[in-house]
Design an enzyme around this catalytic site. Structure first.
Site, short mmCIF file in Angstrom:
data_model
loop_
_atom_site.label_atom_id
_atom_site.label_comp_id
_atom_site.label_asym_id
_atom_site.label_seq_id
_atom_site.Cartn_x
_atom_site.Cartn_y
_atom_site.Cartn_z
CE LYS A 12 -3.94 -2.11 2.26
NZ LYS A 12 -3.61 -3.57 2.50
NE ARG A 13 6.22 0.86 1.44
CZ ARG A 13 6.10 -0.03 2.50
NH1 ARG A 13 4.80 -0.21 2.89
NH2 ARG A 13 7.15 -0.54 2.83
#
Length: 304
Positions: free
Chosen positions: A98-99
């Site tokens: 989830k960058r």
């Protein structure tokens, strides 16, 4: 579309093995349930046992990076082993990181997780679009260069998410729908599907039942709307990419929710289970039995 691209590989492998994605999350409560200590040694036994049990049977394996990172460098090294072992077993690894960032920082994340030269390289990653979908371009570019995939958060199951994701833009679309549309623009006419996917929570319908919540009018294009009335409003009829569906099993999602949430795009679904797969452990045979049962349920719900 080249068979070396993630979308083509994912579609083919899901048909061969089934659509199920097995989450590998060495959460403290899961380790304790297995009678393990919540330390690196416990995480190693948990993660490697699960990997051995599922990676030869599932098309997709999804390690959650945070549950490895919490153990420091040893946890990251363990994550590298899980990725490598899963890929050797023929599974496609979706690394849940989830960058989301901008410029050179986003490019560095893409290099870390999508460049084959990196020991952390997976087949696909999850990313957050809420600095703007355009900020994710380095991830899209790196993925395209190496035949990898990207899954962009679009509609999540957490109650807080709806206030932003279902806010209505001036053009009438929700923020989530604009994310869906922008991501789909990267897929074009790819056949059987593109490599750029979205994340859609299995339990988003449950969020609507929590009651009405009104958003204030904003100068950023968000207009006064009732979230509960639009909570499940999204159009996937034209979407041409993989759809990762977390929230299955222990979080309340069921295979029967897939067609309700995804409609015609159900054929692209990758339903993701974590706790329900790990619960029968630490016996590998029991884990495999659970995986086989869930595969059949998902196939039936998806009309396969």
């Amino acid at each position: 579309m080249s068979s070396k691209e993630f979308g083509a590989r994912a579609f083919r492998l899901a048909q061969e093995r089934g659509p199920l994605c097995a989450g590998i999350d060495p959460h403290g409560s899961q380790l304790l349930q297995w009678g393990l200590d919540d330390d690196l040694a416990g995480a190693e036994r948990f993660a490697m046992t699960l990997t051995e049990a599922v990676a030869e049977r599932c098309a997709f394996v999804k390690p959650q990076s945070a549950f490895f990172e919490r153990f420091g460098s040893g946890g990251v090294a363990l994550l590298e082993r899980v990725i490598a072992a899963s890929r050797r077993a023929g599974a496609l690894v979706i690394l849940d990181v989830k960058r989301g960032d901008i410029g050179s920082t986003m490019a560095a994340y893409a290099q870390a997780y999508l460049d084959p030269a990196s020991p952390l390289a997976a087949d696909a990653i999850t990313v957050s679009p809420y600095l703007g979908v355009g900020s994710l371009q380095p991830a899209f570019d790196t993925a395209a260069a190496h035949g990898k995939g990207v899954f962009v958060l679009a509609r999540t199951s957490n109650p807080e998410g709806k206030y932003l994701q279902m806010a209505k833009r001036r053009d009438g679309r929700s923020v989530a729908q604009s994310v869906i549309d922008e991501v789909n623009g990267h897929n074009g006419e790819a056949d059987p599907m593109g490599s750029f996917g979205i994340v859609m929570g299995a339990t988003i319908g449950a969020c609507a039942a929590e009651g009405e919540a009104r958003l204030r009018e904003s100068t950023y294009g968000i207009t006064h709307t009732t979230v509960s009335q639009r909570d499940s409003a999204h159009d996937l009829s034209q979407f041409n990419g993989p759809i990762l569906v977390p929230g299955m099993g222990a979080q309340g999602g069921r295979p029967s929710d897939l067609p309700r949430v995804l409609g015609a795009a159900t054929k692209f679904a990758i339903p993701s289970y974590s706790r329900q797969i790990a619960q029968p452990g630490p016996a590998a045979a029991s884990i495999r039995t659970a995986v086989e049962a869930l595969q059949e349920e998902c196939r039936a719900a998806m009309g396969e």
